[in-house]
Write an enzyme that holds these catalytic residues in place. Structure first.
Site, PDB file in Angstrom:
ATOM      1  N   ASP A  15       0.828  -1.208   0.000  1.00 16.20           N
ATOM      2  CA  ASP A  15       0.000   0.000   0.000  1.00 16.20           C
ATOM      3  C   ASP A  15       0.862   1.257   0.000  1.00 16.20           C
ATOM      4  O   ASP A  15       0.665   2.154  -0.816  1.00 16.20           O
ATOM      5  CB  ASP A  15      -0.912  -0.002   1.230  1.00 16.20           C
ATOM      6  CG  ASP A  15      -1.786  -1.234   1.294  1.00 16.20           C
ATOM      7  OD1 ASP A  15      -2.648  -1.375   0.426  1.00 16.20           O
ATOM      8  OD2 ASP A  15      -1.587  -2.053   2.211  1.00 16.20           O
ATOM      9  N   GLU A 265       0.875  -5.900  -5.310  1.00 16.20           N
ATOM     10  CA  GLU A 265       0.682  -5.014  -6.453  1.00 16.20           C
ATOM     11  C   GLU A 265       1.939  -4.238  -6.839  1.00 16.20           C
ATOM     12  O   GLU A 265       2.343  -4.227  -8.006  1.00 16.20           O
ATOM     13  CB  GLU A 265      -0.453  -4.033  -6.160  1.00 16.20           C
ATOM     14  CG  GLU A 265      -0.749  -3.078  -7.294  1.00 16.20           C
ATOM     15  CD  GLU A 265      -1.988  -2.239  -7.057  1.00 16.20           C
ATOM     16  OE1 GLU A 265      -2.024  -1.080  -7.512  1.00 16.20           O
ATOM     17  OE2 GLU A 265      -2.938  -2.735  -6.416  1.00 16.20           O
TER      18      GLU A 265
END
Length: 370
Positions: A15, A265
């Site tokens: 994140d 990610e």
């Protein structure tokens, strides 16, 4: 533009990794004034040297960094743009100021290759209090928000990958031991490993030990803690444990590897820009929903079936298929096809506008309509 980016650190580094790259690029390449709100400065400090986890406010990389506490400073009110990363919800007091300023409000969503993302990208959501939130989806097609990519990245990567001397100097600087560097000079394969605890790392070591080509295995401290024992077997990879490094150095580490095992990610996207074979461990979700997302990406990724079988096995450790799948994917013909596919994938994605570029344009359009 003056913007606030809110980030809750849920998955250790992914994140904040995405938010920090986006904040720096909007500030550096688009001239935005950025305040980055982060609730976990300890994790942030591991990927950005110089961050002091004790400070309520500090500055780095041209970005104003605010510790997002339970009692945020009421003087820090909404400005032109508010970006909440991954539906983290700004604090209530800040929402009050948003009702006065009516900024462009962006919910930066998780990356997905699923087809429905295209139809939802950019859609507004009207709230009862008059605020409008827009959903912004990173993605792999022109109908999505794109991927984070800095200008000049390809040229920097190509220069490093073209020079064995530069690669060795860099790897030495981040702590790769001399004997591991010597193995690389003799033709050993370099594998970087960044995975979740569920990854079948021991099975991977088993496959690499059976391969006739020697392997140098690079892994961060604390990741896959059973590697030390697994790498004691005959023919096993030479394991090199490395400290967590800054984001630019993490990119260079991926560029130096022949194959990158990555997770989540941020590291997944950076491995794509390395233009080398990659194995993605997607973030596990209940009821195996993550496997549907994995298949959506594999439908776009042009790697041969042997590589796709390895990626599926890596994400389903209970099948025990990783050793055989890895061996098949590393066969010379399959490996050459995979390497070519990785270069093609990087070229096709880098030809599209990047996430920061698309986001800046989107917010500029919203500003014109206000």
């Amino acid at each position: 533009m003056q913007a606030d980016i809110f980030c809750r650190v849920v998955d250790n580094y992914g994140d904040i990794g995405v938010c920090w790259r986006l904040a720096r690029q909007l500030a550096r390449d688009h001239g935005w004034q950025i305040r980055l709100w982060v609730d976990d400065l300890v994790s942030f400090a591991r990927i950005q040297p110089g961050i002091d986890a004790r400070l309520p406010r500090q500055r780095a990389g041209g970005v104003d960094i605010v510790h997002w506490s339970d009692a945020p400073n009421p003087a820090l009110t909404a400005r032109d743009v508010v970006i909440e990363a991954f539906a983290c919800d700004p604090p209530a007091a800040f929402l009050d100021s948003m009702r006065q300023a009516h900024p462009a409000w962006i919910n930066l969503e998780y990356l997905s290759a699923e087809p429905w993302v295209e139809s939802c990208h950019g859609l507004p959501s009207q709230r009862p209090d008059g605020l409008v939130k827009h959903f912004f989806f990173p993605g792999f097609t022109p109908a999505t928000g794109g991927l984070l990519r800095e200008p000049g990245l390809s040229a920097e990567r190509d220069a490093l990958q073209a020079s064995d001397e530069k690669q060795e100097s860099f790897l030495r600087s981040v702590g790769v031991p001399q004997d591991a560097l010597s193995l690389r000079r003799k033709g050993a394969r370099t594998v970087s490993l960044f995975c979740y605890p569920s990854a079948p790392a021991g099975q991977l070591v088993q496959a690499l030990a059976a391969d006739p080509r020697a392997t140098v295995l690079l892994a961060p401290q604390g990741v896959a803690p059973g590697l030390e024992a697994a790498c004691q077997a005959p023919g096993a990879p030479r394991l090199a444990r490395l400290p967590f490094v800054s984001q630019p150095d993490f990119d260079r580490l991926l560029w130096c590897a022949d194959i990158n095992f990555v997770r989540g990610e941020d590291s997944f996207v950076r491995a794509a820009w390395a233009a080398r074979p990659l194995v993605w461990q997607i973030y596990p979700q209940d009821q195996n929903i993550h496997l549907e997302k994995l298949e959506a990406w594999l439908a776009r990724y042009p790697a041969p079936e042997s590589a796709q079988a390895l990626i599926r096995a890596w994400n389903q450790p209970e099948t025990g298929q990783t050793p055989s799948a890895a061996s098949a994917a590393l066969e010379p013909a399959a490996w050459q096809a995979w390497a070519a596919a990785a270069r093609h994938w990087e070229a096709s994605q880098s030809a599209l506008p990047g996430l920061a570029e698309n986001l800046a344009a989107f917010c500029a359009d919203l500003a014109k309509k206000r």
